[in-house]
Scaffold this active site. Sequence first.
Site, PDB file in Angstrom:
ATOM      1  N   PRO A  58       5.434  -5.737   4.285  1.00  0.00           N
ATOM      2  CA  PRO A  58       4.802  -5.348   5.261  1.00  0.00           C
ATOM      3  C   PRO A  58       5.935  -5.386   6.245  1.00  0.00           C
ATOM      4  O   PRO A  58       5.920  -6.480   6.590  1.00  0.00           O
ATOM      5  CB  PRO A  58       3.216  -5.792   5.015  1.00  0.00           C
ATOM      6  CG  PRO A  58       3.260  -5.639   3.907  1.00  0.00           C
ATOM      7  CD  PRO A  58       4.485  -6.408   3.442  1.00  0.00           C
ATOM      8  N   CYS A  59       6.807  -4.568   6.641  1.00  0.00           N
ATOM      9  CA  CYS A  59       6.996  -4.534   8.200  1.00  0.00           C
ATOM     10  C   CYS A  59       6.320  -4.497   9.546  1.00  0.00           C
ATOM     11  O   CYS A  59       7.150  -4.644  10.596  1.00  0.00           O
ATOM     12  CB  CYS A  59       8.368  -3.528   7.999  1.00  0.00           C
ATOM     13  SG  CYS A  59       7.757  -1.686   8.713  1.00  0.00           S
ATOM     14  N   GLN A  60       4.821  -4.358   9.757  1.00  0.00           N
ATOM     15  CA  GLN A  60       4.456  -3.794  10.796  1.00  0.00           C
ATOM     16  C   GLN A  60       4.798  -4.988  11.771  1.00  0.00           C
ATOM     17  O   GLN A  60       4.940  -4.921  12.420  1.00  0.00           O
ATOM     18  CB  GLN A  60       2.871  -3.087  10.637  1.00  0.00           C
ATOM     19  CG  GLN A  60       2.977  -2.034   9.984  1.00  0.00           C
ATOM     20  CD  GLN A  60       2.489  -1.978   8.456  1.00  0.00           C
ATOM     21  OE1 GLN A  60       3.284  -3.192   8.031  1.00  0.00           O
ATOM     22  NE2 GLN A  60       2.538  -1.153   7.546  1.00  0.00           N
TER      23      GLN A  60
END
Length: 412
Positions: A58-60
């Site tokens: 996940p990049c958030q």
Amino acid sequence: MAAHFLGFKSIGIELDRNACETRYAAGLPTIHADVSVMRETRFDEIPKSVDVLAGGPPCQSFSVAGSGAGRRALDTVKGFIHRLVEGEDETKIDNDLHAQGVDPRTALVLEPLRWLLKAIETEGRDPYQVIVLEQVPAVLDLWEVYAKLLRGGEGRLNGVKYEAECWELKTEQFGVPQTRTRAVLVARRPGHGAIKPLEATHMPFDLHRGKRNAVQADMLPTDSATPGAKQRWLSMAEALDAASELKDSRVDVARFRTEGRTKFFVVSNYGSGGNPKNRGQRLSSEPAFTVTGKVSRNKVYKSIADYEAEKYDRFKICESGVLQTFPHNFPWSGNDQAQQVGNAVPPRLGMHVLSTALRGNTPSDDELTAATTWPTIPEITTDELRVIGCGDQSQCPKDSHKVTRSRRKSAP
């Protein structure tokens, strides 16, 4: 998707039920599960023939669009990477991650390494032959740490070494009608030759070159164009026009037509230059902004008069998908479809990365052309894949099946 278009079979592990519904509808084998749970208690369900590990944590929390917690935790995560390889007890590592307040999504950047170590340490398994990882640019430093450790083969890697390289890639330089920069790691076992850098097929997009209101589609290449890159970047109008001409296309450019030409400008949902009220703008003759999960909130104006009258349109899901280089008829399903579109790796970039990693060359023109249309998947195939992925709902993520949804067709 990139693997599919290159002729490779794959199996996905996906936490989000909506994304699973899209994958089932697209005919992509998928297990609805948490990757950590799969590694810890269900690793034997992964076929032993699987020899490529690919993914994007996940990049958030790493993204410039997020709070930046992941960027602040980069040095901390680097330490945990070394601790894993050196053989420290994983329970202690997990406890320390929690004690230090590391965002659970940030901690998932360790998961590919844990999967590799699990494969090495599991009897009857072979190490993955190829590893491909993708993330936002801020994670490039972590991929460099990964690469160095993979080249060394020390500690729990038990002498297993890889050729490994990392790059920062701009999507518009690979034919994606969107500016989006990604950090990519490619590693593979020795014996297949050195890993060569990806060769860009298109020029980089320079937002600030010339006057901002110039139609950049008519501009000549700059001196800074990547050597060997022969094509100009692709604009939103060009991509949507091409998709609209395909058989049974749901892409509707007629509403953007002016004097026979697709012409509009997009006002971003995000602020620019640190000012949340300063919304960036892109012309239809330019690549799109980075397509995020909020892409449906971008406002599309046909003219300045419409802008002044606050008369705007929105991109349809299928059109947002095209800007990500998904096929025009890709069967987006479930809820939160805009988020699914924004979370994805642009398939065309994925094809270039995987083709380089697995075959040592670029995808062919025929493969790239075929990637503009998705095959029709029989309903029975979707149902069978759902049984495989979610048949025993007790193994799916907790509470993920509280609301029962049937398969939904792609949004218009």
